[in-house]
Write an enzyme that holds these catalytic residues in place. Structure first.
Site, mmCIF file in Angstrom:
data_model
loop_
_atom_site.group_PDB
_atom_site.id
_atom_site.type_symbol
_atom_site.label_atom_id
_atom_site.label_comp_id
_atom_site.label_asym_id
_atom_site.label_seq_id
_atom_site.Cartn_x
_atom_site.Cartn_y
_atom_site.Cartn_z
ATOM 1 N N ASP A 1 4.871 2.251 -4.412
ATOM 2 C CA ASP A 1 5.832 1.154 -4.561
ATOM 3 C C ASP A 1 7.232 1.732 -4.682
ATOM 4 O O ASP A 1 7.418 2.809 -5.258
ATOM 5 C CB ASP A 1 5.504 0.330 -5.816
ATOM 6 C CG ASP A 1 4.211 -0.467 -5.665
ATOM 7 O OD1 ASP A 1 3.930 -0.933 -4.547
ATOM 8 O OD2 ASP A 1 3.508 -0.624 -6.667
ATOM 9 N N ASP B 1 3.266 -5.450 0.242
ATOM 10 C CA ASP B 1 3.205 -6.539 -0.744
ATOM 11 C C ASP B 1 4.039 -7.729 -0.295
ATOM 12 O O ASP B 1 3.650 -8.888 -0.496
ATOM 13 C CB ASP B 1 3.688 -6.054 -2.105
ATOM 14 C CG ASP B 1 2.817 -4.946 -2.680
ATOM 15 O OD1 ASP B 1 1.622 -4.882 -2.329
ATOM 16 O OD2 ASP B 1 3.339 -4.144 -3.469
#
Length: 178
Positions: free
Chosen positions: A131, A149
């Protein structure tokens, strides 16, 4: 009358649409992986590049699922979430092949497929998802996320929108006599 040749390059419009959705998912996967490679190669774990007063690039790893669900488990979650994503991938490809002309529905599935596969690549290759997007305000932080995402979230929103529009069309349809 001559027989049609087998193996020609002509495809049905449905097949072209199906492969277009698969190509779109592939583009999402490529964009996701390129951005993850870039940030992993240019940031140290936990390092932050300040961009805006409410947004930073960072490098974080998530061994769990959304919002770090099950991140503190003993490692079994890696394969559990991989299996779920692979099962979802099979279902999505089936649904795309079955109804490639339903534009909004297939756009949602394309986004979910690209995002799911992007994160599965991370899980298999690294044991966690990479991330790098971090939004915050003062002392409040939204969990870091990535391009996969974003695609999954957009796909889920489009899927809900498609269902709401389908229900609205169905409601407007005149009742057929019994």
């Amino acid at each position: 009358m001559p027989k049609p040749q087998t193996g020609t390059l002509t495809q049905s419009p449905k097949a072209v649409r199906f492969w277009s959705w698969i190509a779109g998912a592939f583009l999402i996967i490529v964009l996701d992986q390129i951005t993850k490679i870039y940030f992993e190669g240019n940031l140290q774990y936990g390092e932050r590049w300040h961009v805006l007063p409410f947004f930073d690039f960072t490098l974080l790893y998530n061994p769990g699922a959304a919002f770090s669900f099950l991140a503190d488990s003993q490692g079994w979650q890696r394969w559990f979430f991989t299996a779920i994503a692979l099962g979802a991938t099979g279902l999505i490809v089936y649904l795309l092949r079955r109804s490639p002309t339903q534009t909004l529905f297939c756009a949602s599935l394309m986004c979910i497929l690209g995002g799911a596969v992007g994160n599965v690549i991370d899980r298999v290759q690294h044991g966690h998802v990479i991330d790098f997007l971090l939004f915050y305000w003062n002392n409040w932080y939204f969990p870091a996320f990535n391009v996969a995402d974003i695609a999954i979230t957009c796909g889920a929103i489009l899927l809900v929108l498609d269902e709401l529009l389908r229900m609205r069309r169905h409601k407007r349809k005149p009742e057929e006599p019994a």
